[in-house]
Motif scaffolding. Sequence first.
Motif, PDB file in Angstrom:
ATOM      1  N   MET A   1       9.481-108.673  26.369  1.00  0.00           N
ATOM      2  CA  MET A   1      10.350-109.777  26.642  1.00  0.00           C
ATOM      3  C   MET A   1      11.619-109.567  26.056  1.00  0.00           C
ATOM      4  SD  MET A   1      10.112-113.546  24.074  1.00  0.00           S
ATOM      5  CE  MET A   1      10.264-112.517  22.808  1.00  0.00           C
ATOM      6  N   LYS A   2      12.644-109.931  26.964  1.00  0.00           N
ATOM      7  CA  LYS A   2      14.063-109.462  26.809  1.00  0.00           C
ATOM      8  C   LYS A   2      14.931-110.603  26.014  1.00  0.00           C
ATOM      9  CE  LYS A   2      18.040-107.877  29.186  1.00  0.00           C
ATOM     10  NZ  LYS A   2      18.719-107.677  30.635  1.00  0.00           N
ATOM     11  N   ILE A   3      15.620-110.181  25.021  1.00  0.00           N
ATOM     12  CA  ILE A   3      16.150-111.075  24.294  1.00  0.00           C
ATOM     13  C   ILE A   3      17.822-110.552  24.246  1.00  0.00           C
ATOM     14  CG2 ILE A   3      16.631-112.259  22.177  1.00  0.00           C
ATOM     15  CD1 ILE A   3      13.828-111.626  21.296  1.00  0.00           C
ATOM     16  N   ALA A   4      18.601-111.419  24.662  1.00  0.00           N
ATOM     17  CA  ALA A   4      20.035-111.207  24.735  1.00  0.00           C
ATOM     18  C   ALA A   4      20.724-111.967  23.521  1.00  0.00           C
ATOM     19  CB  ALA A   4      20.749-111.596  26.096  1.00  0.00           C
ATOM     20  N   PHE A   5      21.652-111.112  23.005  1.00  0.00           N
ATOM     21  CA  PHE A   5      22.531-111.879  21.797  1.00  0.00           C
ATOM     22  C   PHE A   5      24.124-111.650  22.346  1.00  0.00           C
ATOM     23  CE2 PHE A   5      18.808-110.645  19.711  1.00  0.00           C
ATOM     24  CZ  PHE A   5      18.301-111.754  19.060  1.00  0.00           C
ATOM     25  N   ASN A   6      24.848-112.922  22.080  1.00  0.00           N
ATOM     26  CA  ASN A   6      26.267-112.584  22.297  1.00  0.00           C
ATOM     27  C   ASN A   6      26.961-113.778  21.354  1.00  0.00           C
ATOM     28  OD1 ASN A   6      26.621-115.395  23.644  1.00  0.00           O
ATOM     29  ND2 ASN A   6      25.100-114.420  25.208  1.00  0.00           N
ATOM     30  N   LEU A   7      28.151-113.521  21.289  1.00  0.00           N
ATOM     31  CA  LEU A   7      29.108-114.580  20.456  1.00  0.00           C
ATOM     32  C   LEU A   7      29.585-115.436  21.052  1.00  0.00           C
ATOM     33  CD1 LEU A   7      30.531-111.745  17.921  1.00  0.00           C
ATOM     34  CD2 LEU A   7      28.592-113.325  17.613  1.00  0.00           C
ATOM     35  N   PHE A  17      19.764-118.809  15.022  1.00  0.00           N
ATOM     36  CA  PHE A  17      20.627-117.619  15.642  1.00  0.00           C
ATOM     37  C   PHE A  17      21.999-117.445  14.616  1.00  0.00           C
ATOM     38  CE2 PHE A  17      24.453-116.188  17.855  1.00  0.00           C
ATOM     39  CZ  PHE A  17      24.373-115.021  18.304  1.00  0.00           C
ATOM     40  N   TYR A  18      22.401-118.531  14.346  1.00  0.00           N
ATOM     41  CA  TYR A  18      23.776-118.549  13.380  1.00  0.00           C
ATOM     42  C   TYR A  18      23.381-118.044  12.097  1.00  0.00           C
ATOM     43  CZ  TYR A  18      27.633-120.284  10.813  1.00  0.00           C
ATOM     44  OH  TYR A  18      28.945-120.331  10.019  1.00  0.00           O
ATOM     45  N   MET A  19      22.053-118.422  11.691  1.00  0.00           N
ATOM     46  CA  MET A  19      21.655-117.889  10.253  1.00  0.00           C
ATOM     47  C   MET A  19      21.277-116.365  10.425  1.00  0.00           C
ATOM     48  SD  MET A  19      22.308-120.304   8.195  1.00  0.00           S
ATOM     49  CE  MET A  19      21.467-119.271   6.747  1.00  0.00           C
ATOM     50  N   ARG A  20      20.752-115.884  11.556  1.00  0.00           N
ATOM     51  CA  ARG A  20      20.595-114.658  11.640  1.00  0.00           C
ATOM     52  C   ARG A  20      21.698-113.552  11.452  1.00  0.00           C
ATOM     53  NH1 ARG A  20      17.115-111.059  14.878  1.00  0.00           N
ATOM     54  NH2 ARG A  20      18.258-109.227  15.465  1.00  0.00           N
ATOM     55  N   GLY A  26      25.520-110.557   5.477  1.00  0.00           N
ATOM     56  CA  GLY A  26      25.323-110.577   4.115  1.00  0.00           C
ATOM     57  C   GLY A  26      24.679-109.122   3.540  1.00  0.00           C
ATOM     58  N   LEU A  27      23.746-108.694   4.638  1.00  0.00           N
ATOM     59  CA  LEU A  27      23.382-107.360   4.469  1.00  0.00           C
ATOM     60  C   LEU A  27      24.206-106.182   4.289  1.00  0.00           C
ATOM     61  CD1 LEU A  27      20.692-105.761   4.046  1.00  0.00           C
ATOM     62  CD2 LEU A  27      20.549-105.714   6.441  1.00  0.00           C
ATOM     63  N   PHE A  28      25.107-106.416   5.494  1.00  0.00           N
ATOM     64  CA  PHE A  28      26.284-105.271   5.491  1.00  0.00           C
ATOM     65  C   PHE A  28      27.016-105.228   4.272  1.00  0.00           C
ATOM     66  CE2 PHE A  28      26.388-105.679  10.332  1.00  0.00           C
ATOM     67  CZ  PHE A  28      25.107-104.942  10.427  1.00  0.00           C
ATOM     68  N   VAL A  29      27.421-106.458   3.820  1.00  0.00           N
ATOM     69  CA  VAL A  29      28.150-106.454   2.446  1.00  0.00           C
ATOM     70  C   VAL A  29      27.647-106.106   1.429  1.00  0.00           C
ATOM     71  CG1 VAL A  29      29.051-108.271   0.732  1.00  0.00           C
ATOM     72  CG2 VAL A  29      29.486-108.520   3.410  1.00  0.00           C
ATOM     73  N   ARG A  30      26.284-106.351   1.251  1.00  0.00           N
ATOM     74  CA  ARG A  30      25.429-105.678  -0.099  1.00  0.00           C
ATOM     75  C   ARG A  30      25.340-104.028  -0.051  1.00  0.00           C
ATOM     76  NH1 ARG A  30      22.209-110.468   1.009  1.00  0.00           N
ATOM     77  NH2 ARG A  30      20.667-109.185   2.233  1.00  0.00           N
ATOM     78  N   SER A  31      24.821-103.414   1.213  1.00  0.00           N
ATOM     79  CA  SER A  31      24.821-102.142   1.608  1.00  0.00           C
ATOM     80  C   SER A  31      26.187-101.602   1.245  1.00  0.00           C
ATOM     81  CB  SER A  31      24.313-102.007   2.968  1.00  0.00           C
ATOM     82  OG  SER A  31      25.315-102.325   3.815  1.00  0.00           O
ATOM     83  N   SER A  32      27.307-102.041   1.531  1.00  0.00           N
ATOM     84  CA  SER A  32      28.716-101.371   1.464  1.00  0.00           C
ATOM     85  C   SER A  32      28.988-101.557   0.184  1.00  0.00           C
ATOM     86  CB  SER A  32      29.730-102.210   2.358  1.00  0.00           C
ATOM     87  OG  SER A  32      29.513-102.170   3.623  1.00  0.00           O
ATOM     88  N   ILE A 116      24.383 -97.879  18.511  1.00  0.00           N
ATOM     89  CA  ILE A 116      25.061 -99.145  18.237  1.00  0.00           C
ATOM     90  C   ILE A 116      24.625-100.107  19.474  1.00  0.00           C
ATOM     91  CG2 ILE A 116      26.997-100.624  17.851  1.00  0.00           C
ATOM     92  CD1 ILE A 116      28.132 -98.343  16.236  1.00  0.00           C
ATOM     93  N   LEU A 117      25.063 -99.577  20.604  1.00  0.00           N
ATOM     94  CA  LEU A 117      24.745-100.166  21.949  1.00  0.00           C
ATOM     95  C   LEU A 117      23.207-100.780  22.099  1.00  0.00           C
ATOM     96  CD1 LEU A 117      27.032 -98.130  24.202  1.00  0.00           C
ATOM     97  CD2 LEU A 117      27.573-100.319  23.072  1.00  0.00           C
ATOM     98  N   THR A 118      22.188 -99.972  21.643  1.00  0.00           N
ATOM     99  CA  THR A 118      20.765-100.522  22.071  1.00  0.00           C
ATOM    100  C   THR A 118      20.326-101.170  20.996  1.00  0.00           C
ATOM    101  OG1 THR A 118      20.239 -98.381  20.759  1.00  0.00           O
ATOM    102  CG2 THR A 118      20.364 -98.260  23.293  1.00  0.00           C
ATOM    103  N   LYS A 119      21.076-101.500  19.834  1.00  0.00           N
ATOM    104  CA  LYS A 119      20.535-102.483  19.016  1.00  0.00           C
ATOM    105  C   LYS A 119      20.694-103.832  19.504  1.00  0.00           C
ATOM    106  CE  LYS A 119      21.919 -99.743  14.757  1.00  0.00           C
ATOM    107  NZ  LYS A 119      20.538 -99.503  14.418  1.00  0.00           N
ATOM    108  N   PRO A 120      19.590-104.624  18.900  1.00  0.00           N
ATOM    109  CA  PRO A 120      19.304-106.309  19.613  1.00  0.00           C
ATOM    110  C   PRO A 120      20.310-107.182  18.817  1.00  0.00           C
ATOM    111  CG  PRO A 120      17.610-105.649  18.095  1.00  0.00           C
ATOM    112  CD  PRO A 120      18.511-104.407  18.112  1.00  0.00           C
ATOM    113  N   ILE A 121      21.629-106.670  18.684  1.00  0.00           N
ATOM    114  CA  ILE A 121      22.515-107.518  18.280  1.00  0.00           C
ATOM    115  C   ILE A 121      23.645-107.189  19.068  1.00  0.00           C
ATOM    116  CG2 ILE A 121      21.657-107.714  15.880  1.00  0.00           C
ATOM    117  CD1 ILE A 121      23.746-105.637  14.939  1.00  0.00           C
TER     118      ILE A 121
END
Length: 215
Positions: A1-7, A17-20, A26-32, A116-121
């Motif tokens: 199944m193919k899932i496409a994400f865009n902004l 999707f918005y919460m995702r 938030g995860l990026f902020v905590r890791s940084s 980066i390009l192959t991640k599902p985001i």
Amino acid sequence: MKIAFNLHPSTFNSHPFYMRYLKLIGLFVRSSLAIDLEYRANFIGAILMSVVDMLWGVAGILFLFAFTDNIGGWSFNEALIVIGLVYISWGLNDAFLWPNTRELGEHIRKGTMDFILTKPINSQLHATFRRFKFDRLFTGVSGAGIIAYALWQMQLSPSLSQWLLFGLLFAISMVMMYSLVIMLASSAFWIVNINNLTELFFGILETGRHPASAY
């Protein structure tokens, strides 16, 4: 199944999707934050360097106004407000934009951009909001303090509508800054090493430290 994400704005109508993406940022902020606090001495040292840089900028304008009360139609306190705005924009840029665009150039140069390009985001979201430098935020805080001091010295109290207009214009300016930085970082696909371009770009921004009419 193919899932496409865009902004695209229409995609934000989907609440999951918005919460995702909110949870992802938030995860990026905590890791940084965890990375920044791994070496506390470096974190404190970076904050102290921000203070020194702020004092150096104020010292420069103090030196200019030691010989006159007016430069290009601007008083000392008005020039301080300009400096404060510059430091706020620099703090936000150094904290959120520049760390990511620098890593983007490294990914392109080393050939790891595929990860980066192959991640599902969304690739742009991941490339530009993956890393934050919280120690650089103190530069923005210093800029806000300079503005508050200048307004207090001039005995000015902006109204709510003026603050809202200021916030809108400042947000627009940061979007323009984001766009310019992304355009500069994207040139790494052709130039590979963009260090000289970034030095030129931020050298031009350095002129914004003083009112334009002062030149």
